[in-house]
Design a protein around this motif. Structure first.
Motif, mmCIF file in Angstrom:
data_model
loop_
_atom_site.group_PDB
_atom_site.id
_atom_site.type_symbol
_atom_site.label_atom_id
_atom_site.label_comp_id
_atom_site.label_asym_id
_atom_site.label_seq_id
_atom_site.Cartn_x
_atom_site.Cartn_y
_atom_site.Cartn_z
ATOM 1 N N TYR A 1 0.851 -1.192 0.000
ATOM 2 C CA TYR A 1 0.000 0.000 0.000
ATOM 3 C C TYR A 1 0.884 1.239 0.000
ATOM 4 O O TYR A 1 1.800 1.353 0.819
ATOM 5 C CB TYR A 1 -0.928 0.005 1.217
ATOM 6 C CG TYR A 1 -1.972 -1.081 1.115
ATOM 7 C CD1 TYR A 1 -3.178 -0.845 0.460
ATOM 8 C CD2 TYR A 1 -1.722 -2.353 1.611
ATOM 9 C CE1 TYR A 1 -4.124 -1.853 0.326
ATOM 10 C CE2 TYR A 1 -2.653 -3.374 1.482
ATOM 11 C CZ TYR A 1 -3.849 -3.107 0.835
ATOM 12 O OH TYR A 1 -4.776 -4.102 0.692
ATOM 13 N N LEU A 2 0.600 2.147 -0.955
ATOM 14 C CA LEU A 2 1.383 3.383 -1.072
ATOM 15 C C LEU A 2 0.448 4.566 -0.863
ATOM 16 O O LEU A 2 -0.744 4.465 -1.169
ATOM 17 C CB LEU A 2 2.012 3.470 -2.465
ATOM 18 C CG LEU A 2 2.949 2.306 -2.821
ATOM 19 C CD1 LEU A 2 3.347 2.359 -4.285
ATOM 20 C CD2 LEU A 2 4.187 2.326 -1.922
ATOM 21 N N PRO A 3 0.982 5.693 -0.361
ATOM 22 C CA PRO A 3 0.095 6.854 -0.180
ATOM 23 C C PRO A 3 -0.455 7.300 -1.528
ATOM 24 O O PRO A 3 0.223 7.160 -2.543
ATOM 25 C CB PRO A 3 1.018 7.933 0.408
ATOM 26 C CG PRO A 3 2.361 7.333 0.569
ATOM 27 C CD PRO A 3 2.373 5.961 0.014
ATOM 28 N N ASP A 4 -1.691 7.789 -1.535
ATOM 29 C CA ASP A 4 -2.365 8.126 -2.775
ATOM 30 C C ASP A 4 -2.987 9.507 -2.613
ATOM 31 O O ASP A 4 -3.774 9.723 -1.698
ATOM 32 C CB ASP A 4 -3.459 7.053 -3.012
ATOM 33 C CG ASP A 4 -4.020 7.127 -4.403
ATOM 34 O OD1 ASP A 4 -3.752 8.121 -5.087
ATOM 35 O OD2 ASP A 4 -4.734 6.181 -4.791
ATOM 36 N N LYS A 5 -2.628 10.443 -3.482
ATOM 37 C CA LYS A 5 -3.203 11.791 -3.374
ATOM 38 C C LYS A 5 -4.526 11.825 -4.129
ATOM 39 O O LYS A 5 -4.566 12.027 -5.337
ATOM 40 C CB LYS A 5 -2.236 12.811 -3.983
ATOM 41 C CG LYS A 5 -1.457 13.575 -2.942
ATOM 42 C CD LYS A 5 -1.062 14.963 -3.432
ATOM 43 C CE LYS A 5 -0.627 15.884 -2.313
ATOM 44 N NZ LYS A 5 -1.667 16.348 -1.433
ATOM 45 N N CYS A 6 -5.628 11.543 -3.441
ATOM 46 C CA CYS A 6 -6.908 11.505 -4.142
ATOM 47 C C CYS A 6 -7.864 12.506 -3.509
ATOM 48 O O CYS A 6 -7.568 13.087 -2.462
ATOM 49 C CB CYS A 6 -7.485 10.099 -4.076
ATOM 50 S SG CYS A 6 -7.794 9.568 -2.402
ATOM 51 N N THR A 7 -9.014 12.668 -4.137
ATOM 52 C CA THR A 7 -10.067 13.501 -3.558
ATOM 53 C C THR A 7 -10.660 12.755 -2.366
ATOM 54 O O THR A 7 -10.939 11.556 -2.464
ATOM 55 C CB THR A 7 -11.164 13.745 -4.613
ATOM 56 O OG1 THR A 7 -10.583 14.467 -5.691
ATOM 57 C CG2 THR A 7 -12.334 14.535 -4.048
ATOM 58 N N VAL A 8 -10.845 13.456 -1.264
ATOM 59 C CA VAL A 8 -11.512 12.839 -0.108
ATOM 60 C C VAL A 8 -12.997 12.694 -0.459
ATOM 61 O O VAL A 8 -13.629 13.652 -0.908
ATOM 62 C CB VAL A 8 -11.359 13.711 1.159
ATOM 63 C CG1 VAL A 8 -12.183 13.169 2.309
ATOM 64 C CG2 VAL A 8 -9.884 13.846 1.552
ATOM 65 N N ARG A 9 -13.525 11.489 -0.314
ATOM 66 C CA ARG A 9 -14.960 11.253 -0.542
ATOM 67 C C ARG A 9 -15.627 11.042 0.813
ATOM 68 O O ARG A 9 -14.941 10.714 1.790
ATOM 69 C CB ARG A 9 -15.210 10.000 -1.379
ATOM 70 C CG ARG A 9 -14.394 9.913 -2.608
ATOM 71 C CD ARG A 9 -15.182 10.330 -3.838
ATOM 72 N NE ARG A 9 -14.228 10.589 -4.909
ATOM 73 C CZ ARG A 9 -14.459 11.342 -5.959
ATOM 74 N NH1 ARG A 9 -15.614 11.960 -6.096
ATOM 75 N NH2 ARG A 9 -13.553 11.513 -6.895
ATOM 76 N N GLY A 10 -16.932 11.141 0.840
ATOM 77 C CA GLY A 10 -17.587 10.914 2.120
ATOM 78 C C GLY A 10 -19.087 10.772 2.025
ATOM 79 O O GLY A 10 -19.693 10.998 0.974
ATOM 80 N N VAL A 11 -19.657 10.369 3.145
ATOM 81 C CA VAL A 11 -21.108 10.259 3.287
ATOM 82 C C VAL A 11 -21.481 10.905 4.612
ATOM 83 O O VAL A 11 -20.904 10.583 5.658
ATOM 84 C CB VAL A 11 -21.562 8.779 3.293
ATOM 85 C CG1 VAL A 11 -23.041 8.687 3.599
ATOM 86 C CG2 VAL A 11 -21.269 8.107 1.969
ATOM 87 N N SER A 12 -22.421 11.835 4.558
ATOM 88 C CA SER A 12 -22.925 12.474 5.777
ATOM 89 C C SER A 12 -24.406 12.123 5.858
ATOM 90 O O SER A 12 -25.142 12.301 4.887
ATOM 91 C CB SER A 12 -22.726 13.994 5.671
ATOM 92 O OG SER A 12 -23.237 14.623 6.821
ATOM 93 N N HIS A 13 -24.845 11.602 6.992
ATOM 94 C CA HIS A 13 -26.197 11.040 7.029
ATOM 95 C C HIS A 13 -26.895 11.306 8.364
ATOM 96 O O HIS A 13 -26.234 11.602 9.377
ATOM 97 C CB HIS A 13 -26.118 9.523 6.809
ATOM 98 C CG HIS A 13 -25.110 8.871 7.721
ATOM 99 N ND1 HIS A 13 -25.417 8.477 8.987
ATOM 100 C CD2 HIS A 13 -23.792 8.604 7.530
ATOM 101 C CE1 HIS A 13 -24.324 7.977 9.543
ATOM 102 N NE2 HIS A 13 -23.324 8.043 8.687
ATOM 103 N N CYS A 14 -28.216 11.187 8.345
ATOM 104 C CA CYS A 14 -28.975 11.255 9.599
ATOM 105 C C CYS A 14 -30.272 10.482 9.435
ATOM 106 O O CYS A 14 -30.664 10.134 8.312
ATOM 107 C CB CYS A 14 -29.274 12.701 9.996
ATOM 108 S SG CYS A 14 -30.654 13.417 9.098
ATOM 109 N N SER A 15 -30.877 10.159 10.556
ATOM 110 C CA SER A 15 -32.197 9.546 10.532
ATOM 111 C C SER A 15 -33.039 10.237 11.592
ATOM 112 O O SER A 15 -32.574 10.458 12.728
ATOM 113 C CB SER A 15 -32.070 8.048 10.843
ATOM 114 O OG SER A 15 -33.332 7.506 11.150
ATOM 115 N N ASN A 16 -34.258 10.597 11.213
ATOM 116 C CA ASN A 16 -35.222 11.243 12.121
ATOM 117 C C ASN A 16 -34.720 12.558 12.700
ATOM 118 O O ASN A 16 -35.061 12.930 13.825
ATOM 119 C CB ASN A 16 -35.612 10.297 13.264
ATOM 120 C CG ASN A 16 -36.220 9.012 12.741
ATOM 121 O OD1 ASN A 16 -36.936 9.039 11.754
ATOM 122 N ND2 ASN A 16 -35.916 7.905 13.382
ATOM 123 N N LEU A 17 -33.874 13.253 11.964
ATOM 124 C CA LEU A 17 -33.377 14.570 12.392
ATOM 125 C C LEU A 17 -33.581 15.544 11.227
ATOM 126 O O LEU A 17 -33.741 15.115 10.085
ATOM 127 C CB LEU A 17 -31.882 14.488 12.746
ATOM 128 C CG LEU A 17 -31.523 13.657 13.977
ATOM 129 C CD1 LEU A 17 -30.012 13.515 14.106
ATOM 130 C CD2 LEU A 17 -32.100 14.265 15.250
#
Ligand SMILES: Nc1ncnc2c1ncn2[C@@H]1O[C@H](COP(=O)(O)OP(=O)(O)OP(=O)(O)O)[C@@H](O)[C@H]1O
Length: 331
Positions: free
Chosen positions: A178-194
């Motif tokens: 495994y080598l370091p990889d300069k990529c775009t940070v991806r993500g998921v932000s979520h909620c339930s009943n808020l």
């Protein structure tokens, strides 16, 4: 018979998960003593009982001592079987930690294994379901590990009720550096009943902090109504991950900031994997007897997982310091 002292090193739940998983792979009868001796509440908790019970169904194991609070078990595996299994943890116990226990063995089955697991997807002291899918499985796929994972419903503490489907295919894994990889940070932000603005504020704060530090970021936002109530955010890039959970009274901006701060620390370090993935990759590096990565820290979880893996497999791990980082390799 292999004997594992559960109080070794970290002395928590992970020793048990790794030990029974490698017992299932190798077919070696295993006795684990002093279970979770280094925790304030020693012995097996519900999530550990469920994980061992589920693995025993897949590999037709005889298990002795499998009950709540037990500090000694004997695990005697037989042939691994494919098929569909439904597992209900019944609490908000972590689905990703349960899968962590089944995953090393599942690729050795002759047929694919389909797991539907009900429990917690986003709970404390555990990888989140998004972390497992994108960071752990994303990284393992580079070794050749094949699993499709769908997060169908989110489950937060204390109600749980989340649902994940994982289909694991027989596969052969190969040593990977495994080598370091300069990529775009991806993500998921979520909620339930808020309110819908909660995951939006989590995401916006994380994105702006990450961009201020010179990295690109894109985060998807989801707001749903599930049986449990909660919120969280997971970020990844690709073998570096970070997550934060919301709780009553904690501003959404702080949740976003906590996740961003962690991933920035990891990315700035120049490591190829984050400190959690560092412990999670160990059994797989042992199984294919090779591979390497760099991490900014070698945790007690990593050292302990190395020790357990070396008890079962003909593999040797080396840790070298390279500047501010640590390189872990297996041969
Ligand atoms: N925020 C996080 N992101 C990713 N992985 C995590 C995170 N927090 C914990 N983990 C992982 O979860 C696992 C926790 O192992 P641990 O032995 O502490 O488990 P446990 O079964 O919950 O036990 P115990 O109750 O005995 O502490 C480790 O693999 C660790 O890397």
């Amino acid at each position: 018979m292999i004997e594992i002292d559960g109080s070794y090193g970290e002395g928590g739940g992970q020793i048990i998960r790794t030990a029974v998983a490698l017992s299932a792979v190798t077919g070696l009868d295993t006795k684990i003593t002093n279970i979770r001796r280094n925790r304030p509440d020693p012995g097996l908790k519900t999530q550990h009982v469920k994980a061992i019970e589920s693995l025993s169904r897949i590999c037709n194991a005889d298990v002795e001592g499998l009950n709540l609070g037990s500090e000694l078990i004997r695990f005697s595996p037989m042939e691994m079987e494919g098929g569909s299994f439904k597992i209900d943890i019944q609490t908000a116990g972590s689905i990703p930690l349960l899968l962590q226990c089944l995953m090393p063995a599942a690729i050795f089955s002759k047929e694919r294994i389909e797991l539907t697991v009900i429990g917690g997807t986003d709970v404390a002291w555990s990888p989140t379901a998004d972390y497992l899918k994108h960071v752990t499985l994303g990284s393992l796929s580079k070794m050749g590990y094949q699993c499709n994972m769908q997060i169908n419903t989110r489950g937060y503490y204390p109600r749980g009720g989340g649902s994940v489907k994982a289909t694991i295919f027989p596969s052969k894994i190969k040593p990977t550096d495994y080598l370091p990889d300069k990529c775009t940070v991806r993500g998921v932000s979520h909620c339930s009943n808020l309110p819908e603005h909660v995951p939006v504020r989590q995401a916006e704060t994380a994105i702006s902090m990450i961009r201020e530090h010179g990295y690109e970021a894109e985060v998807d936002v989801f707001g749903k109504s599930h049986v449990s109530t909660g919120s969280g955010i997971t970020l990844w890039c690709p073998s570096i991950g970070s997550s934060a959970l919301g709780r009553r009274g904690l501003p959404a901006e702080t949740v976003g900031k906590n996740a961003a701060k962690n991933i920035i620390t990891e990315l700035d370090s120049g490591a190829s994997v984050d400190v959690h993935l560092a412990d999670q990759l160990i059994p797989y590096m042992g199984l294919c007897r090779g591979g390497s990565y760099t991490a900014r820290e070698i945790t007690e979880h990593t050292r302990t997982n190395i020790w357990v893996t070396e008890q079962f497999l003909d593999v040797h791990f080396t840790i070298n310091r390279i500047g501010q980082l640590f390189e872990v390799s297996a041969d």
